[in-house]
Design an enzyme around this catalytic site. Sequence first.
Site, mmCIF file in Angstrom:
data_model
loop_
_atom_site.group_PDB
_atom_site.id
_atom_site.type_symbol
_atom_site.label_atom_id
_atom_site.label_comp_id
_atom_site.label_asym_id
_atom_site.label_seq_id
_atom_site.Cartn_x
_atom_site.Cartn_y
_atom_site.Cartn_z
ATOM 1 N N ARG A 187 4.041 4.041 -12.364
ATOM 2 C CA ARG A 187 2.694 4.051 -11.800
ATOM 3 C C ARG A 187 1.665 4.586 -12.791
ATOM 4 N NH1 ARG A 187 3.521 3.284 -6.204
ATOM 5 N NH2 ARG A 187 1.966 4.242 -4.914
ATOM 6 N N ARG B 173 -1.967 -2.531 8.528
ATOM 7 C CA ARG B 173 -0.527 -2.398 8.294
ATOM 8 C C ARG B 173 0.069 -1.287 9.158
ATOM 9 N NH1 ARG B 173 1.880 -2.092 2.228
ATOM 10 N NH2 ARG B 173 1.312 0.102 2.125
ATOM 11 N N ARG C 228 -6.567 5.594 -2.829
ATOM 12 C CA ARG C 228 -5.387 4.972 -3.442
ATOM 13 C C ARG C 228 -5.785 3.802 -4.335
ATOM 14 N NH1 ARG C 228 -2.216 3.733 1.647
ATOM 15 N NH2 ARG C 228 -0.848 2.455 0.389
ATOM 16 N N ARG D 281 0.659 4.815 8.661
ATOM 17 C CA ARG D 281 1.000 5.892 7.733
ATOM 18 C C ARG D 281 -0.152 6.879 7.590
ATOM 19 N NH1 ARG D 281 3.290 2.727 2.545
ATOM 20 N NH2 ARG D 281 1.824 4.171 1.583
ATOM 21 N N LYS E 136 4.220 -5.754 -2.848
ATOM 22 C CA LYS E 136 5.400 -5.420 -3.660
ATOM 23 C C LYS E 136 6.641 -5.211 -2.787
ATOM 24 C CE LYS E 136 3.573 -1.671 -5.403
ATOM 25 N NZ LYS E 136 2.232 -1.636 -4.797
HETATM 26 P P1 ADP Z 1 1.635 1.915 -1.777
HETATM 27 O O1 ADP Z 1 1.599 1.247 -0.473
HETATM 28 O O2 ADP Z 1 0.392 2.665 -2.124
HETATM 29 O O3 ADP Z 1 2.165 1.064 -2.880
HETATM 30 P P2 ADP Z 1 3.911 3.704 -1.955
HETATM 31 O O4 ADP Z 1 4.715 3.670 -0.727
HETATM 32 O O5 ADP Z 1 4.420 3.025 -3.166
HETATM 33 O O6 ADP Z 1 2.509 3.154 -1.535
HETATM 34 O O7 ADP Z 1 3.559 5.208 -2.351
HETATM 35 C C1 ADP Z 1 2.990 6.122 -1.431
HETATM 36 C C2 ADP Z 1 2.572 7.391 -2.151
HETATM 37 O O8 ADP Z 1 3.713 7.981 -2.782
HETATM 38 C C3 ADP Z 1 1.574 7.186 -3.278
HETATM 39 O O9 ADP Z 1 0.247 7.165 -2.805
HETATM 40 C C4 ADP Z 1 1.861 8.420 -4.146
HETATM 41 O O10 ADP Z 1 1.311 9.590 -3.590
HETATM 42 C C5 ADP Z 1 3.360 8.540 -4.050
HETATM 43 N N1 ADP Z 1 4.080 7.784 -5.122
HETATM 44 C C6 ADP Z 1 4.935 6.737 -4.949
HETATM 45 N N2 ADP Z 1 5.414 6.294 -6.117
HETATM 46 C C7 ADP Z 1 4.847 7.066 -7.084
HETATM 47 C C8 ADP Z 1 4.927 7.096 -8.507
HETATM 48 N N3 ADP Z 1 5.705 6.235 -9.202
HETATM 49 N N4 ADP Z 1 4.199 8.040 -9.170
HETATM 50 C C9 ADP Z 1 3.429 8.923 -8.496
HETATM 51 N N5 ADP Z 1 3.291 8.936 -7.160
HETATM 52 C C10 ADP Z 1 3.992 8.025 -6.437
#
Ligand code: ADP
Length: 213
Positions: A88, A127, A171, A160, A13
């Site tokens: 989400r 990553r 996740r 990370r 994404k």
């Molecule tokens: P990913 O690589 O899992 O897509 P993100 O960078 O989008 O990771 O998100 C990292 C973390 O931030 C998630 O695991 C969650 O804890 C939190 N997070 C991000 N966006 C949301 C959301 N829309 N709702 C709830 N938690 C979120």
Amino acid sequence: MKLILLGAPGAGKGTVAKLLTAIDGSVQISTGDILRAAVKDGTALGKEAEAYMKAGDLVPDSLIMGIMGERLLEDDCKNGFLLDGFPRTIPQAEQLKELLAKLNIKLDMAVEIDVAREVILDRLTTRRTCADCGAIYNVKSNPPKEEGKCDKCGGPVVQRDDETEEAISNRLDVYNEKTAPLVNFYKNEGMLLSVNATSSDAVINAIQEKLAS
Ligand code: ADP
């Protein structure tokens, strides 16, 4: 363009969003990046979100809606936006729908980037991310020129906290349980584009074709 990007962690994404911003100046809005910045700066929001994030759990919907309610009002959203990592959960999607109706904003579509689980697992464990600017690398396919140092800003390139095997597996489970149902939600809204592709360019092409049709 005004798009929602859906897909498991590691589906691409963020990469797709960055490529799309270069096409028409739409802004990438990543709730993950916003939250990581808040944790790094030690703000109240960051303190509240940190433990959830580290475990790979979702932060509460109310926090996210607070962030997005303000973010979507900012001027740079007028040229279009790419929502990366939001919504989400079904409640977030429902509240976003209300928010957009109130702001009189119409989305073009929600794009599901569908990638096989083995590919995702391999990508996430390899990553690496720049702690300063968020640029994304991969130890196998796209390492920084100098080990551990960001090509773009010179910041530290690290794994990370939530990219340990345990957090990754959590996740993915959280994604399947809470986020995957959004695919049907947007299908029912008549605005889903599903792309089964592992190359970001193929995803971009499919989006551009659909926008032009
Ligand atoms: P990913 O690589 O899992 O897509 P993100 O960078 O989008 O990771 O998100 C990292 C973390 O931030 C998630 O695991 C969650 O804890 C939190 N997070 C991000 N966006 C949301 C959301 N829309 N709702 C709830 N938690 C979120």
